[in-house]
Design a protein around this motif. Sequence first.
Motif, short mmCIF file in Angstrom:
data_model
loop_
_atom_site.label_atom_id
_atom_site.label_comp_id
_atom_site.label_asym_id
_atom_site.label_seq_id
_atom_site.Cartn_x
_atom_site.Cartn_y
_atom_site.Cartn_z
N LEU A 1 0.83 -1.21 0.00
CA LEU A 1 0.00 0.00 0.00
C LEU A 1 0.86 1.26 0.00
CD1 LEU A 1 -2.81 -1.00 2.54
CD2 LEU A 1 -3.04 -0.79 0.07
N LEU A 2 1.95 1.21 0.75
CA LEU A 2 2.88 2.34 0.76
C LEU A 2 3.61 2.45 -0.58
CD1 LEU A 2 4.29 1.78 4.34
CD2 LEU A 2 3.02 3.81 3.60
N LYS A 3 3.97 1.30 -1.15
CA LYS A 3 4.72 1.28 -2.40
C LYS A 3 3.95 1.92 -3.55
CE LYS A 3 7.14 -1.97 -5.46
NZ LYS A 3 7.49 -3.42 -5.67
N ILE A 4 2.64 1.65 -3.65
CA ILE A 4 1.85 2.19 -4.76
C ILE A 4 1.18 3.52 -4.39
CG2 ILE A 4 1.43 -0.11 -5.71
CD1 ILE A 4 -1.47 0.11 -4.60
N LYS A 5 1.51 4.01 -3.18
CA LYS A 5 0.96 5.28 -2.69
C LYS A 5 -0.56 5.23 -2.50
CE LYS A 5 4.68 8.27 -4.35
NZ LYS A 5 5.60 7.19 -4.74
N ALA A 6 -1.09 4.03 -2.24
CA ALA A 6 -2.49 3.93 -1.84
C ALA A 6 -2.65 4.51 -0.44
CB ALA A 6 -2.96 2.48 -1.87
N ILE A 7 -1.57 4.44 0.34
CA ILE A 7 -1.49 5.11 1.63
C ILE A 7 -0.37 6.14 1.58
CG2 ILE A 7 -0.77 4.84 4.04
CD1 ILE A 7 -2.41 2.37 4.23
N LYS A 8 -0.70 7.35 2.00
CA LYS A 8 0.29 8.42 2.05
C LYS A 8 0.37 8.95 3.48
CE LYS A 8 -0.41 9.93 -2.73
NZ LYS A 8 -0.76 11.08 -3.61
N LEU A 9 1.59 9.19 3.93
CA LEU A 9 1.82 9.75 5.26
C LEU A 9 2.51 11.10 5.12
CD1 LEU A 9 3.21 6.55 7.06
CD2 LEU A 9 0.87 7.37 7.00
N GLN A 10 1.88 12.13 5.65
CA GLN A 10 2.45 13.48 5.59
C GLN A 10 2.28 14.16 6.95
OE1 GLN A 10 1.34 14.22 0.84
NE2 GLN A 10 0.68 15.70 2.38
N PRO A 11 3.11 13.77 7.92
CA PRO A 11 2.98 14.34 9.27
C PRO A 11 3.12 15.86 9.31
CG PRO A 11 4.38 12.40 9.30
CD PRO A 11 4.15 12.74 7.86
N ASN A 12 3.90 16.40 8.39
CA ASN A 12 4.15 17.85 8.42
C ASN A 12 3.32 18.63 7.40
OD1 ASN A 12 6.24 17.60 10.43
ND2 ASN A 12 7.54 16.76 8.80
N ASP A 13 2.51 17.93 6.63
CA ASP A 13 1.67 18.58 5.62
C ASP A 13 0.35 17.81 5.54
OD1 ASP A 13 0.76 20.17 3.56
OD2 ASP A 13 1.86 19.09 2.00
N PRO A 14 -0.48 17.92 6.58
CA PRO A 14 -1.66 17.06 6.70
C PRO A 14 -2.71 17.27 5.60
CG PRO A 14 -1.67 18.77 8.40
CD PRO A 14 -0.33 18.82 7.74
N PHE A 15 -3.46 16.20 5.38
CA PHE A 15 -4.58 16.22 4.45
C PHE A 15 -5.82 16.72 5.20
CE2 PHE A 15 -1.77 12.69 3.41
CZ PHE A 15 -1.52 12.89 2.06
N THR A 16 -6.86 17.06 4.44
CA THR A 16 -8.17 17.36 5.02
C THR A 16 -9.14 16.33 4.47
OG1 THR A 16 -7.70 19.73 5.12
CG2 THR A 16 -10.00 19.05 5.30
#
Length: 209
Positions: free
Chosen positions: A11-26
């Motif tokens: 999931l991380l490899k294909i960017k199905a999950i993205k983590l952005q602790p310093n630039d959060p999503f809404t």
Amino acid sequence: MDAKELLAEQLLKIKAIKLQPNDPFTWASGWKSPFYCDNRKTLSYPFIRTLVKNAMVSDILNNFTEAEAIVGVATGGVPQGALVADELNLPFGYVRSKPKDHGMGNMIEGDVKKGAKVVVCEDLVSTGGSSLKAVEALREAGYDVIGMVASYTYQFDVAKEAFNNANVKLVTVTDYEHVVKQALASGYIKESDVETLHAWRSNPSQWGK
């Protein structure tokens, strides 16, 4: 590497999950989040699509042996649910988020026998609200919901409580803890980011305010 670790990695490899602790999503709910999940991407990758299908089939065979039908939650749970039902050679149907505004006005689609023991298939569980709404619709229509399988859960306390209160057993292919573990091991995030992610998960509705 077990199925939970492998799917988390993919999931991380294909960017199905993205983590952005310093630039959060809404999120659509308005919540700020350092975490974003779009499991629909997995359908475009045969290896990952099959990984999810096989893991869900295994989870059903191990936890819900009496299953007589599979029901997907629209829209994310429909394609994977259909694949799972096909593999298990079981009837398949799906639940809409609301009844159709034309024709028969159906909320539940398909021809699954009333009273059947069904396993609900989801792609993502966050608070559990939409997933359990589907369960409620099935129960009101006369189906016996014996559990739910999902690709991923954030493991929010509010979701655990909601599933317990609804008396629904939830089994997931992977989850928040395994994704964070894999993200850290691969260098996707730093050790210092983990505290931020944990703080968000412990109180997602208030995080970032």
